[in-house]
Design an enzyme around this catalytic site. Structure first.
Site, PDB file in Angstrom:
ATOM      1  N   SER A   1       0.833  -1.205   0.000  1.00  0.00           N
ATOM      2  CA  SER A   1       0.000   0.000   0.000  1.00  0.00           C
ATOM      3  C   SER A   1       0.868   1.256   0.000  1.00  0.00           C
ATOM      4  O   SER A   1       1.950   1.267   0.577  1.00  0.00           O
ATOM      5  CB  SER A   1      -0.891   0.006   1.250  1.00  0.00           C
ATOM      6  OG  SER A   1      -1.484   1.273   1.439  1.00  0.00           O
TER       7      SER A   1
ATOM      8  N   TYR B   1      -1.566  -0.730  10.721  1.00  0.00           N
ATOM      9  CA  TYR B   1      -1.883  -1.375   9.427  1.00  0.00           C
ATOM     10  C   TYR B   1      -0.737  -1.141   8.447  1.00  0.00           C
ATOM     11  O   TYR B   1      -0.197  -2.082   7.857  1.00  0.00           O
ATOM     12  CB  TYR B   1      -3.188  -0.818   8.849  1.00  0.00           C
ATOM     13  CG  TYR B   1      -3.300  -1.036   7.367  1.00  0.00           C
ATOM     14  CD1 TYR B   1      -3.073   0.015   6.468  1.00  0.00           C
ATOM     15  CD2 TYR B   1      -3.560  -2.294   6.856  1.00  0.00           C
ATOM     16  CE1 TYR B   1      -3.120  -0.192   5.112  1.00  0.00           C
ATOM     17  CE2 TYR B   1      -3.621  -2.502   5.490  1.00  0.00           C
ATOM     18  CZ  TYR B   1      -3.394  -1.442   4.622  1.00  0.00           C
ATOM     19  OH  TYR B   1      -3.443  -1.652   3.266  1.00  0.00           O
TER      20      TYR B   1
ATOM     21  N   LYS C   1       2.272  -3.705   6.618  1.00  0.00           N
ATOM     22  CA  LYS C   1       2.599  -3.770   5.185  1.00  0.00           C
ATOM     23  C   LYS C   1       4.104  -3.582   4.985  1.00  0.00           C
ATOM     24  O   LYS C   1       4.749  -4.305   4.222  1.00  0.00           O
ATOM     25  CB  LYS C   1       1.832  -2.693   4.407  1.00  0.00           C
ATOM     26  CG  LYS C   1       0.346  -2.946   4.286  1.00  0.00           C
ATOM     27  CD  LYS C   1       0.029  -4.233   3.532  1.00  0.00           C
ATOM     28  CE  LYS C   1      -1.454  -4.417   3.309  1.00  0.00           C
ATOM     29  NZ  LYS C   1      -1.764  -5.701   2.625  1.00  0.00           N
TER      30      LYS C   1
END
Ligand code: WQD
Length: 333
Positions: free
Chosen positions: A124, A148, A152
């Site tokens: 992302s 989050y 990643k």
């Protein structure tokens, strides 16, 4: 060629399954429906007219993964499975670290045991944090502002270390910008339950009167109209980027990262006004305070994906808005 798709019933996963089947790949899907619905399986089959193998279960389950690799000759994997809500990750960091890392480690260990060393990973643009320069290149500094995003980045580092330890791996790390829209059929798309975190699903729920109005999180950013600017990319363009990446990893070794964005930034009000215009609907909104952690602007330099993967986004913001609305109008609940 047979591709394992983890999280293949999710928003981006399901669109990628459609493109894989349309490109005559065989696919094997594993999904635990933690953020997707079982009826997506039949919708993928309806869109493509093709069948595929499905296993319900959790990618953390190495016994299930071993069963899948014993029952199917898997040539490569596309790894979507993971939790992806920024706000939720701040409230429940341990759940995010446990799930997103364990799924990945289990998958990589089982792939290695079965000598399957080709993977495309769903990363992302959030790994760029607040960019110093725009557009953003893959070489930009990396920093994360929420658990989050940190999962990643940690998974990207795990993949880079795996390649350093064994250069027979072939790894493509895809950094998504802001995926929106839906398949033209209106059979698959994004319609999260409850109050959406992201802008487009929120606009859609206001347009369909499920929600009263949109809160525009700040209009004092350093952008043309003061509202946040993002690189919105049609989910079908994004899915096609995975086909280009899987074609590449099947024919090369190495480990590299690619921005999947359009290279164009649109503000919140750009998106609201385009959505209203192309769908002939009203979208009421109020300007409110900034959302903590938001950045002024973020959009990609997608030239590396064009040069190496021979991929570029083609669909415009108008189609993204039309297709997003078309999906919810087909009464997909
Ligand atoms: C876009 C713009 C908001 C909602 C996140 C994740 C990223 C990726 C995509 C997973 C911003 C504004 C939003 C609302 C608003 N997800 N906004 N009112 O924050 O760019 O990216 O989703 O990979 O990792 O960080 O997307 O859609 O939440 O926000 O004004 O109700 O819309 O301030 O400017 P974001 P978003």
């Amino acid at each position: 060629m047979k591709i394992l798709v983890t999280g293949g019933c999710g928003y981006i996963g399901s669109h990628t399954c459609v493109e894989l089947l349309d490109a005559n790949y065989e696919i094997v899907v594993i999904d635990n429906f933690s953020n997707s619905k079982p009826d997506v399986i039949d919708k993928i089959k309806q869109i493509t007219g093709k069948d595929f193998t499905f296993y319900e279960g959790d990618v953390q389950d190495k016994e299930l993964l071993n069963k899948i690799f014993k029952e199917n000759k898997i040539d490569a994997a596309i790894h979507f499975a993971g939790f992806k809500a920024v706000g939720e990750s701040v409230a429940k960091p341990l759940m995010y670290y446990r799930n997103n890392l364990d799924t990945t480690l289990s998958l990589l260990e089982v792939m290695n045991d079965h000598n399957c060393k080709k993977i495309v990973f769903s990363s992302s643009a959030t790994v760029y944090g607040k960019p110093d320069t725009l557009p953003i290149k893959e070489t930009a500094p990396l920093s994360t502002t929420n658990p989050y995003g940190t999962t990643k980045l940690m998974i990207e580092d795990i993949l880079r270390d795996v390649y350093k330890s064994d250069n027979t791996w072939s790894i493509a790390i895809l950094r998504y910008f802001n995926p929106i829209g839906a398949h033209k059929s209106g059979l698959i798309g994004e319609n999260p339950n409850g109050i959406p975190n992201n802008l487009m699903p929120y606009i859609v729920k206001v347009a369909t009167h499920e929600l009263d109005h949109l809160n525009v999180f700040g209009n004092d950013y350093n952008t043309k109209d003061g509202t946040g600017v993002r690189d919105y990319i049609h989910v079908v363009d994004l899915a096609k980027g995975h086909i280009s990446a899987i074609n590449y990893v099947l024919n090369h070794t190495g480990c590299d990262t690619y921005n999947l964005g359009t290279g164009h930034g649109y503000s919140v009000l750009d998106l609201v006004n385009t959505f209203k215009e192309v769908n002939h609907v009203e979208v009421a909104y109020q300007i409110t305070d900034r959302r903590p952690g938001d950045i002024d602007a973020c959009y990609a330099d997608p030239s590396k994906a064009k040069e190496i993967l021979n991929w570029e986004a083609n669909l415009e913001i108008e189609e993204m808005c039309k297709d997003a609305y078309n999906f919810v109008q087909k009464d997909n609940n």
